[in-house]
Design a protein around this motif. Structure first.
Motif, PDB file in Angstrom:
ATOM      1  N   ARG A  22       4.620 -18.833  36.654  1.00 15.08           N
ATOM      2  CA  ARG A  22       5.678 -18.776  36.202  1.00 15.08           C
ATOM      3  C   ARG A  22       6.302 -18.174  35.377  1.00 15.08           C
ATOM      4  O   ARG A  22       7.333 -18.069  35.304  1.00 15.08           O
ATOM      5  CB  ARG A  22       5.788 -20.647  36.401  1.00 15.08           C
ATOM      6  N   GLU A  23       5.746 -18.208  34.261  1.00 10.52           N
ATOM      7  CA  GLU A  23       7.027 -18.038  32.864  1.00 10.52           C
ATOM      8  C   GLU A  23       6.782 -16.409  33.009  1.00 10.52           C
ATOM      9  O   GLU A  23       8.151 -16.072  32.513  1.00 10.52           O
ATOM     10  CB  GLU A  23       6.019 -18.476  31.787  1.00 10.52           C
ATOM     11  N   VAL A  24       5.344 -15.838  32.861  1.00 10.55           N
ATOM     12  CA  VAL A  24       5.766 -13.931  33.266  1.00 10.55           C
ATOM     13  C   VAL A  24       6.673 -14.408  34.266  1.00 10.55           C
ATOM     14  O   VAL A  24       7.532 -12.859  34.292  1.00 10.55           O
ATOM     15  CB  VAL A  24       4.159 -14.038  33.406  1.00 10.55           C
ATOM     16  N   LEU A  25       6.552 -14.443  35.575  1.00  6.82           N
ATOM     17  CA  LEU A  25       7.479 -14.141  36.291  1.00  6.82           C
ATOM     18  C   LEU A  25       9.025 -14.332  35.874  1.00  6.82           C
ATOM     19  O   LEU A  25       9.960 -13.743  36.111  1.00  6.82           O
ATOM     20  CB  LEU A  25       7.302 -15.081  38.121  1.00  6.82           C
ATOM     21  N   LEU A  26       9.546 -15.265  35.198  1.00  7.62           N
ATOM     22  CA  LEU A  26      11.026 -15.466  34.470  1.00  7.62           C
ATOM     23  C   LEU A  26      10.700 -14.654  34.108  1.00  7.62           C
ATOM     24  O   LEU A  26      12.391 -14.112  33.533  1.00  7.62           O
ATOM     25  CB  LEU A  26      11.226 -17.134  34.075  1.00  7.62           C
ATOM     26  N   ALA A  27      10.028 -14.595  32.808  1.00  5.06           N
ATOM     27  CA  ALA A  27      10.188 -13.017  32.159  1.00  5.06           C
ATOM     28  C   ALA A  27      10.144 -11.719  32.555  1.00  5.06           C
ATOM     29  O   ALA A  27      11.341 -10.838  31.805  1.00  5.06           O
ATOM     30  CB  ALA A  27       9.013 -13.008  30.657  1.00  5.06           C
ATOM     31  N   GLY A  34      15.070  -5.257  25.790  1.00  3.88           N
ATOM     32  CA  GLY A  34      13.697  -5.296  26.850  1.00  3.88           C
ATOM     33  C   GLY A  34      12.821  -4.985  26.937  1.00  3.88           C
ATOM     34  O   GLY A  34      12.552  -4.745  25.953  1.00  3.88           O
ATOM     35  N   TYR A  35      11.873  -5.470  27.777  1.00  2.00           N
ATOM     36  CA  TYR A  35      10.335  -4.908  27.903  1.00  2.00           C
ATOM     37  C   TYR A  35       9.700  -3.880  27.438  1.00  2.00           C
ATOM     38  O   TYR A  35      10.933  -3.186  28.547  1.00  2.00           O
ATOM     39  CB  TYR A  35       9.597  -5.642  28.644  1.00  2.00           C
ATOM     40  N   GLY A  36       9.076  -2.976  27.145  1.00  2.00           N
ATOM     41  CA  GLY A  36       8.393  -1.847  27.589  1.00  2.00           C
ATOM     42  C   GLY A  36       7.726  -1.845  28.326  1.00  2.00           C
ATOM     43  O   GLY A  36       7.147  -2.523  29.191  1.00  2.00           O
ATOM     44  N   ARG A  37       7.412  -0.159  29.093  1.00  2.89           N
ATOM     45  CA  ARG A  37       6.529   0.041  29.768  1.00  2.89           C
ATOM     46  C   ARG A  37       4.989  -0.161  29.948  1.00  2.89           C
ATOM     47  O   ARG A  37       5.143  -1.485  30.311  1.00  2.89           O
ATOM     48  CB  ARG A  37       6.574   1.429  29.979  1.00  2.89           C
ATOM     49  N   ALA A  38       4.559  -0.350  28.777  1.00  3.59           N
ATOM     50  CA  ALA A  38       3.326  -0.932  27.822  1.00  3.59           C
ATOM     51  C   ALA A  38       3.896  -2.909  28.262  1.00  3.59           C
ATOM     52  O   ALA A  38       2.928  -3.392  28.726  1.00  3.59           O
ATOM     53  CB  ALA A  38       3.212  -0.484  27.130  1.00  3.59           C
ATOM     54  N   ALA A  39       4.049  -3.210  27.511  1.00  2.91           N
ATOM     55  CA  ALA A  39       4.740  -4.740  27.751  1.00  2.91           C
ATOM     56  C   ALA A  39       4.962  -4.957  29.273  1.00  2.91           C
ATOM     57  O   ALA A  39       4.106  -5.909  29.555  1.00  2.91           O
ATOM     58  CB  ALA A  39       5.676  -5.012  27.165  1.00  2.91           C
ATOM     59  N   ARG A  40       5.701  -4.487  29.398  1.00  2.00           N
ATOM     60  CA  ARG A  40       6.302  -4.814  31.618  1.00  2.00           C
ATOM     61  C   ARG A  40       4.237  -4.587  31.654  1.00  2.00           C
ATOM     62  O   ARG A  40       3.981  -5.999  32.643  1.00  2.00           O
ATOM     63  CB  ARG A  40       6.964  -3.790  32.219  1.00  2.00           C
ATOM     64  N   SER A  41       3.519  -3.911  31.930  1.00  2.00           N
ATOM     65  CA  SER A  41       1.778  -3.576  32.819  1.00  2.00           C
ATOM     66  C   SER A  41       0.471  -4.172  31.894  1.00  2.00           C
ATOM     67  O   SER A  41       0.367  -4.854  33.184  1.00  2.00           O
ATOM     68  CB  SER A  41       1.994  -2.147  32.075  1.00  2.00           C
ATOM     69  N   ARG A  42       1.141  -5.166  30.506  1.00  2.00           N
ATOM     70  CA  ARG A  42      -0.087  -5.968  30.154  1.00  2.00           C
ATOM     71  C   ARG A  42       0.512  -7.582  30.990  1.00  2.00           C
ATOM     72  O   ARG A  42       0.024  -8.253  31.244  1.00  2.00           O
ATOM     73  CB  ARG A  42       0.447  -5.870  29.012  1.00  2.00           C
ATOM     74  N   LEU A  43       2.063  -7.420  30.971  1.00  2.00           N
ATOM     75  CA  LEU A  43       2.530  -9.020  31.903  1.00  2.00           C
ATOM     76  C   LEU A  43       2.500  -8.892  33.282  1.00  2.00           C
ATOM     77  O   LEU A  43       1.996  -9.556  33.613  1.00  2.00           O
ATOM     78  CB  LEU A  43       4.142  -9.115  31.544  1.00  2.00           C
ATOM     79  N   LEU A  44       2.783  -8.578  34.334  1.00  2.00           N
ATOM     80  CA  LEU A  44       1.580  -7.789  35.195  1.00  2.00           C
ATOM     81  C   LEU A  44       0.695  -7.975  35.657  1.00  2.00           C
ATOM     82  O   LEU A  44       0.374  -8.476  36.207  1.00  2.00           O
ATOM     83  CB  LEU A  44       2.566  -6.335  35.922  1.00  2.00           C
ATOM     84  N   ARG A  45      -0.212  -7.274  34.595  1.00  2.00           N
ATOM     85  CA  ARG A  45      -1.929  -7.493  34.716  1.00  2.00           C
ATOM     86  C   ARG A  45      -2.045  -9.349  34.386  1.00  2.00           C
ATOM     87  O   ARG A  45      -3.218  -9.776  35.402  1.00  2.00           O
ATOM     88  CB  ARG A  45      -2.614  -6.846  33.670  1.00  2.00           C
ATOM     89  N   VAL A  46      -1.588  -9.524  33.704  1.00  2.00           N
ATOM     90  CA  VAL A  46      -1.449 -11.121  33.440  1.00  2.00           C
ATOM     91  C   VAL A  46      -1.093 -11.618  34.855  1.00  2.00           C
ATOM     92  O   VAL A  46      -1.881 -12.877  35.384  1.00  2.00           O
ATOM     93  CB  VAL A  46      -0.966 -11.806  32.271  1.00  2.00           C
ATOM     94  N   LEU A  47      -0.086 -11.372  34.980  1.00  2.00           N
ATOM     95  CA  LEU A  47       0.462 -12.156  36.340  1.00  2.00           C
ATOM     96  C   LEU A  47      -0.693 -12.596  37.700  1.00  2.00           C
ATOM     97  O   LEU A  47      -0.892 -13.079  38.262  1.00  2.00           O
ATOM     98  CB  LEU A  47       2.103 -11.831  36.849  1.00  2.00           C
ATOM     99  N   VAL A  48      -1.031 -11.255  37.199  1.00  2.00           N
ATOM    100  CA  VAL A  48      -1.856 -10.536  39.055  1.00  2.00           C
ATOM    101  C   VAL A  48      -3.028 -11.693  38.673  1.00  2.00           C
ATOM    102  O   VAL A  48      -3.640 -11.937  39.749  1.00  2.00           O
ATOM    103  CB  VAL A  48      -2.473  -8.940  38.866  1.00  2.00           C
ATOM    104  N   ASP A  49      -3.798 -11.681  37.611  1.00  2.00           N
ATOM    105  CA  ASP A  49      -5.060 -12.007  37.226  1.00  2.00           C
ATOM    106  C   ASP A  49      -4.886 -13.328  37.174  1.00  2.00           C
ATOM    107  O   ASP A  49      -5.671 -14.618  37.747  1.00  2.00           O
ATOM    108  CB  ASP A  49      -5.362 -11.702  35.539  1.00  2.00           C
ATOM    109  N   GLU A  50      -3.832 -14.396  37.153  1.00  2.00           N
ATOM    110  CA  GLU A  50      -3.112 -15.393  37.425  1.00  2.00           C
ATOM    111  C   GLU A  50      -3.590 -15.803  38.897  1.00  2.00           C
ATOM    112  O   GLU A  50      -4.137 -16.414  39.319  1.00  2.00           O
ATOM    113  CB  GLU A  50      -1.904 -15.922  36.311  1.00  2.00           C
ATOM    114  N   LEU A  51      -2.531 -15.282  39.809  1.00  2.00           N
ATOM    115  CA  LEU A  51      -2.491 -15.168  41.116  1.00  2.00           C
ATOM    116  C   LEU A  51      -3.841 -15.175  41.396  1.00  2.00           C
ATOM    117  O   LEU A  51      -3.965 -15.708  42.881  1.00  2.00           O
ATOM    118  CB  LEU A  51      -1.541 -14.324  41.352  1.00  2.00           C
ATOM    119  N   ARG A  52      -5.383 -13.979  41.092  1.00  2.00           N
ATOM    120  CA  ARG A  52      -6.571 -14.218  41.835  1.00  2.00           C
ATOM    121  C   ARG A  52      -6.884 -15.086  41.444  1.00  2.00           C
ATOM    122  O   ARG A  52      -7.989 -15.729  42.239  1.00  2.00           O
ATOM    123  CB  ARG A  52      -7.232 -13.164  40.960  1.00  2.00           C
TER     124      ARG A  52
END
Length: 270
Positions: A96-101, A114-132
């Motif tokens: 939830r916090e990653v989605l809001l961020a 803003g978040y840089g590309r690398a930071a966004r990539s890391r957050l997206l991977r965390v999000l997908v890992d959580e959903l899995r």
């Protein structure tokens, strides 16, 4: 819409146009309740759930209650890690916090860093890992294809409190109980009674989002008494209707921008 999704505020009853995207996306309701309609069926997205729509699926969204919708698109490499069909996931506190961020002011407010590309990539991977790691939620109501099942679905969509048996519904449309039972199993992967219970819980989530109490919701959705409604709702949603309503208000308050007043919360008092 921002390149990676963003925040979209919808009034109750607001509906998007039918569309499809070259990338799959997740939707999350920080407040309110979302319905995501695809050719495969309808997903209901209450608080603490996230719905996944793969690339290329024609879909539209509908808001039930004033809704703060967040959208996050996934790259093809990340989309391969989640199902290739519409699904609903339990959103952990971290997800939830990653989605809001990922959909917060840092993504569309020029005055905020803003978040840089690398930071966004890391957050997206965390999000997908959580959903899995999360369990899929039985909140996707498959859409019948057979004309006989579609006729039954239309009747129950219009009157979810109808307690007619499958045999009685079959007589109305001219099909046997045996045939209809087989169609529900083969086409939808569940029994008629499982499908109707999910449809009623979908309707209950909409009514709760609109401020109805447990007793009125139970009656409107066809349960004989509040206790049987609470039991069925809790089995599918994982919490009681009362706690769900309280949690929905808490989620909306947590997502409110700093300094906003309680009366600005569209779910306040619900």
């Amino acid at each position: 819409m921002w390149p990676a999704g963003g925040r979209h505020l919808w009034p109750s009853g607001g509906t998007s146009a039918a569309q499809s995207h070259p990338r799959g996306h997740l939707v999350y309701a920080a407040s309110g309740v979302l319905a995501v309609h695809t050719e495969r069926g309808t997903s209901i997205v209450p608080a603490n759930r996230a719905a996944w729509t793969p690339a290329g699926f024609t879909h539209y969204h509908r808001a039930h209650g004033d809704t703060d919708m967040r959208i996050v698109f996934l790259t093809p490499s990340l989309a391969r890690l989640v199902p290739d069909r519409p699904a609903v996931f339990l959103a952990s506190g971290l997800a939830r916090e990653v989605l809001l961020a990922l959909t917060g002011p840092r993504n569309y407010d020029d005055a905020a860093p803003g978040y840089g590309r690398a930071a966004r990539s890391r957050l997206l991977r965390v999000l997908v890992d959580e959903l899995r790691e999360a369990h899929e939620q039985p909140l996707h109501l498959p859409e019948p294809r057979d004309d006989r099942l579609r006729a039954i679905a239309r009747m129950l969509y219009e009157t979810p409190a109808d307690n007619a048996t499958l045999a009685e519904l079959g007589r109305t449309i001219g099909a046997s109980t045996r045939t209809l039972s087989r169609l529900f199993r083969d086409e939808l992967g569940m029994t008629f009674y499982e499908w109707r219970t999910q449809l009623r819980v979908h309707h209950a989530l909409v009514l709760l989002a609109d401020g109805h109490d447990t007793i009125r919701t139970a009656t409107a959705c066809g349960w004989a008494n509040p206790s049987s409604f609470i039991a069925a709702f809790s089995e599918i949603i994982g919490t009681t209707p009362g706690r769900y309503r309280t949690g929905r208000r808490t989620t909306a308050q947590a997502s409110r921008p700093p300094g906003a007043q309680a009366e600005d919360d569209p779910t306040a008092g619900g």
